[in-house]
Write an enzyme that holds these catalytic residues in place. Sequence first.
Site, PDB file in Angstrom:
ATOM      1  N   SER A   1       0.804  -1.228   0.000  1.00  0.00           N
ATOM      2  CA  SER A   1       0.000   0.000   0.000  1.00  0.00           C
ATOM      3  C   SER A   1       0.837   1.279   0.000  1.00  0.00           C
ATOM      4  O   SER A   1       0.320   2.353  -0.294  1.00  0.00           O
ATOM      5  CB  SER A   1      -0.948   0.017   1.205  1.00  0.00           C
ATOM      6  OG  SER A   1      -0.222   0.154   2.415  1.00  0.00           O
TER       7      SER A   1
ATOM      8  N   LYS B   1       0.898   4.809   6.808  1.00  0.00           N
ATOM      9  CA  LYS B   1       0.342   5.649   5.745  1.00  0.00           C
ATOM     10  C   LYS B   1       1.037   7.001   5.751  1.00  0.00           C
ATOM     11  O   LYS B   1       1.810   7.324   6.657  1.00  0.00           O
ATOM     12  CB  LYS B   1      -1.173   5.860   5.943  1.00  0.00           C
ATOM     13  CG  LYS B   1      -2.010   4.589   6.032  1.00  0.00           C
ATOM     14  CD  LYS B   1      -2.033   3.799   4.734  1.00  0.00           C
ATOM     15  CE  LYS B   1      -2.839   2.503   4.891  1.00  0.00           C
ATOM     16  NZ  LYS B   1      -2.735   1.632   3.684  1.00  0.00           N
TER      17      LYS B   1
END
Length: 275
Positions: A89, A160
């Site tokens: 990701s 993230k």
Amino acid sequence: MDTEAEHTERDRSSRFLRGTNPTGTEERSRSARSPLSPGRLSPGRLSPGRLSPGRLSLGRAGLLGVGCAVAVLLFSAFVVQPFRIPSGSMEPTLQVGDRVLVNKLAYRFDAEPERGDVVVFDGTGSFVQEPPRENPVTGLLHGAAAALGLAEPAETDFVKRVIGVGGDRVVCCDKGGRVQVNGRAVDERYLHPGDAPSRVPFDIVVPPGTLWVMGDHRSDSRDSRDHLGEPGGGMVPVDRVIGRADWIGWPPVRWSGLDPTGAFRGVRSPDGAHG
């Protein structure tokens, strides 16, 4: 007085004392004794109450090993923690199997995450509404291994990039297909090649004390966009941030620091200050 009998007895007793019995009975009985018979110890054994040097050194090595493990765990708990990247990701910035070193002191002493920072956080209550149940012993062992970067992180831990901080308005997308923060388009050169900034439109204002986060591989990342309709609206509380990913520590060919991005340099905060 029978002197001949006296000499005979004396000679006989002295022969027994010298071990020169002609019959060899005494010598055979000595040679037949077990080396472990009572009152005698073999050359390789120590008397009771004394420790073998080998056992002593093993004991010291064990204590040293335990001490080192405790020191590493404490260092990992409060200063820098290895974190194994479990998915793609965050590609190309972080790849599957990378071990990033998370700086846990980055947001201490009143410092807070900034736009563009790559952060590791506990998603309980934001990305994960209910943490999975697990055996306490298994959880403890897994937690220790994860703290050393030897196992995948807990299912509630995520990595993230911070796109918006408290008070920011984050919109996607403008006419050029770019994310806007406080009305300014962001040139996200760190995105995975071929990825659009977002295929999901959104227009949100980040509440104070929270973060809006997204992965660099936008087409392969479940991030704040995927939790818009859930409690918390996909926002990550600042106090859930574990630390900032500052370095890639493994594999050796990937050794490097994560340099700050200049993508948000021209973004102004809602109060007019530059970000």
